[in-house]
Design an enzyme around this catalytic site. Structure first.
Site, mmCIF file in Angstrom:
data_model
loop_
_atom_site.group_PDB
_atom_site.id
_atom_site.type_symbol
_atom_site.label_atom_id
_atom_site.label_comp_id
_atom_site.label_asym_id
_atom_site.label_seq_id
_atom_site.Cartn_x
_atom_site.Cartn_y
_atom_site.Cartn_z
ATOM 1 N N VAL A 73 0.833 -1.216 0.000
ATOM 2 C CA VAL A 73 0.000 0.000 0.000
ATOM 3 C C VAL A 73 0.866 1.265 0.000
ATOM 4 C CG1 VAL A 73 -1.849 1.240 1.178
ATOM 5 C CG2 VAL A 73 -1.839 -1.252 1.191
ATOM 6 N N LYS A 82 -6.440 -1.389 10.189
ATOM 7 C CA LYS A 82 -7.725 -1.686 10.851
ATOM 8 C C LYS A 82 -7.553 -2.350 12.197
ATOM 9 C CE LYS A 82 -6.387 -4.478 7.553
ATOM 10 N NZ LYS A 82 -6.648 -5.122 6.313
ATOM 11 N N GLU A 88 -10.169 5.909 6.466
ATOM 12 C CA GLU A 88 -11.127 5.379 5.485
ATOM 13 C C GLU A 88 -10.660 4.046 4.901
ATOM 14 O OE1 GLU A 88 -14.300 6.980 4.465
ATOM 15 O OE2 GLU A 88 -14.361 4.840 4.041
ATOM 16 N N ILE A 131 -14.090 1.577 -1.028
ATOM 17 C CA ILE A 131 -15.480 2.035 -0.825
ATOM 18 C C ILE A 131 -15.490 3.118 0.250
ATOM 19 C CG2 ILE A 131 -17.841 1.379 -0.216
ATOM 20 C CD1 ILE A 131 -17.189 -1.506 -0.888
ATOM 21 N N GLY A 147 -1.149 -9.181 -3.102
ATOM 22 C CA GLY A 147 -1.121 -8.144 -2.052
ATOM 23 C C GLY A 147 -2.462 -7.956 -1.378
ATOM 24 N N GLU A 190 -3.390 -10.468 4.508
ATOM 25 C CA GLU A 190 -2.563 -9.946 5.587
ATOM 26 C C GLU A 190 -1.269 -10.758 5.663
ATOM 27 O OE1 GLU A 190 -3.699 -7.193 7.516
ATOM 28 O OE2 GLU A 190 -5.040 -7.288 5.802
ATOM 29 N N ASP A 217 -9.994 -9.994 10.592
ATOM 30 C CA ASP A 217 -9.950 -8.746 9.832
ATOM 31 C C ASP A 217 -11.365 -8.192 9.622
ATOM 32 O OD1 ASP A 217 -8.247 -6.962 7.877
ATOM 33 O OD2 ASP A 217 -9.974 -7.637 6.698
ATOM 34 N N LYS A 272 -13.060 -4.654 11.102
ATOM 35 C CA LYS A 272 -13.751 -3.684 10.240
ATOM 36 C C LYS A 272 -15.182 -3.474 10.713
ATOM 37 C CE LYS A 272 -10.806 -4.716 6.271
ATOM 38 N NZ LYS A 272 -10.571 -5.641 5.168
ATOM 39 N N GLY A 319 -5.756 -4.536 -2.003
ATOM 40 C CA GLY A 319 -4.820 -4.295 -3.103
ATOM 41 C C GLY A 319 -4.245 -2.886 -3.025
HETATM 42 N N1 HSE Z 1 -6.463 -8.420 3.942
HETATM 43 C C1 HSE Z 1 -7.428 -7.414 3.748
HETATM 44 C C2 HSE Z 1 -8.539 -7.952 2.869
HETATM 45 C C3 HSE Z 1 -6.776 -6.190 3.138
HETATM 46 O O1 HSE Z 1 -8.311 -8.984 2.220
HETATM 47 O O2 HSE Z 1 -9.614 -7.372 2.822
HETATM 48 C C4 HSE Z 1 -7.675 -4.987 3.037
HETATM 49 O O3 HSE Z 1 -8.117 -4.571 4.298
#
Ligand code: HSE
Length: 413
Positions: A16, A98, A122, A129, A180, A183, A194, A198, A296
């Site tokens: 990123v 996150k 964000e 999004i 990419g 995680e 994850d 979120k 990504g």
């Molecule tokens: N590993 C996370 C996913 C990356 O696949 O959504 C983006 O937050």
């Protein structure tokens, strides 16, 4: 409004971070430049020659010309220290982390108040999004009753490839890693951590609910196998890891991350590969649907870029719903229509999870039950037995043809 030129101090130059570098070079819209990048490993060959790298954080934090810190590392603890140090030095922060935002949410609120400086994130939920700012601003007056979505790109990629192309789990996870999406520790994706981070962040901005991600019932995709994909194909469903939160009373919210059989009637049905999708339900606007790439380099960098731009206009989250104490408790005493498949020896345990059973099937590989089960008992089953495949039904009941139903005596278990 006064637009400033920003000197960025960037932490992290992975997927990123490099994406942000490229995006900043390609856009004329944001008046910002990366002044210095702090990295962990100076031996690593970097694909750029015009970037000033350091391994010393204070060279960014203490530089008075750097007015904004962009934190794009994958170490949540180190990230929190960076954010604290940056705010203390009077710098606004943008982060995509996150795990850090989720684990330190209440502290981040206090720190922003103490230093009167923004922390924007964000990119921490659904990457491209613009969901957090929408929940925060657009749905300020129109009361949200529900938010439901695919919020993890890697698991959606894995599930889509498995269902549509028959690829196996390990193979698709490797592809997700090479692109990419995943995680560094892919358990965070596959086991639903994850998505829970979120969802916790989204609950705060949607409902003003302050909880910990560990309070959210979380079931990952690890145990989903060929039986579930075959079942989904037969019924015309797709399987998605769905995060959802909705009001169960004026003050309470049910929130969970559980794989789901999604029917073609749902907008989430068409959200495949690395895409994320979020459905909102509100009092006046009714149902709305957002979709975009959820992981990504570029999609995530686009959200970071938007936050950098927002900082240049002195934007900050106001957290009005939290301050108004819109929702104050998590409802965990909740029942769901669910499909559970276990090996034969776990049949009795799986059976005991259900309050009521609609269909029970047994073959030589295992037992499959659909019916109504409580959130807590599903979480226990999933936590104690990795072999238990648990998938929410779409709608009230899954239809199973009579021919598929085998009568089953509990005493046989
Ligand atoms: N590993 C996370 C996913 C990356 O696949 O959504 C983006 O937050």
């Amino acid at each position: 409004m006064n637009k400033q030129t920003l000197n960025i101090g960037l932490f992290g130059f992975g997927c990123v971070g490099y994406g942000l570098y490229q995006v900043l070079n390609k856009t004329n819209g944001v008046q910002a430049r990366i002044k210095k990048v702090c990295i962990k490993n100076p031996q690593k060959v970097r694909p750029v020659s015009d970037v000033d790298f350091t391994i010393t954080a204070s060279e960014l934090i203490d530089d008075p010309e750097i007015t904004i810190i962009v934190e794009l590392t994958d170490d949540a603890d180190a990230a929190f220290e960076i954010v604290k140090a940056a705010l203390k030095q009077g710098k606004g922060v943008v982060t995509a982390n996150k795990k850090m935002v989720s684990e330190h949410f209440a502290e981040l609120l206090d720190l922003q108040k103490q230093y009167q400086l923004p922390v924007l994130y964000e990119a921490a939920a659904c990457a491209s999004i613009p969901i957090i700012r929408n929940l925060e601003e657009y749905y300020d007056n129109d009361t949200l009753s529900r938010i439901e979505g695919i919020v993890n790109g890697s698991t959606n990629f894995i599930l889509s490839k498995a269902l549509n192309e028959g690829l196996d789990f390990g193979e698709t996870l490797s592809i997700a890693q090479s692109l990419g999406y995943a995680e560094s520790n892919p358990s965070l994706d596959v086991d639903g951590f994850d998505a829970a981070y979120k969802l916790q962040i989204l609950c705060a901005h949607a409902f003003g609910l302050l909880i910990s991600a560990s309070d959210i019932t979380r079931i990952g995709i690890r145990s989903i196998g060929q039986e579930e994909f075959r079942y989904a194909r037969e019924k015309g469903f797709k399987i998605k890891l769905v995060a959802q939160a909705f009001k169960t009373s004026e003050q309470s919210i049910a929130a969970f991350v559980i794989p789901k059989f999604v029917s073609a009637q749902s907008p989430l049905f068409g959200v495949d590969d690395v895409y994320n999708g979020v459905i909102t339900e509100t009092a006046f606007a009714d149902r709305q649907f957002f979709s975009g790439k959820g992981a990504g380099a570029y999609p995530t960098a686009s959200a970071v870029l938007s936050d950098i731009s927002a900082l240049s206009y002195n934007y900050r989250y106001e957290y009005k719903k939290i301050h108004n104490a819109n929702a104050t408790e998590l409802d965990t005493d909740f029942r769901l229509q669910v499909y559970v498949r276990v090996p034969l020896e776990l049949g009795k345990i799986a059976h005991s999870v259900f309050d009521s059973i609609d269909v029970l099937q047994q073959d030589k590989k295992g037992i499959c039950i659909t019916g109504l089960a409580s959130l807590q008992r599903l979480q226990e089953l999933s936590g104690n037995f990795q072999e238990a495949a648990i998938v929410l039904c779409d709608g009230e009941k899954t239809s199973v043809t009579t021919a598929e139903i085998q009568t089953f005596e509990l005493s046989e278990l």
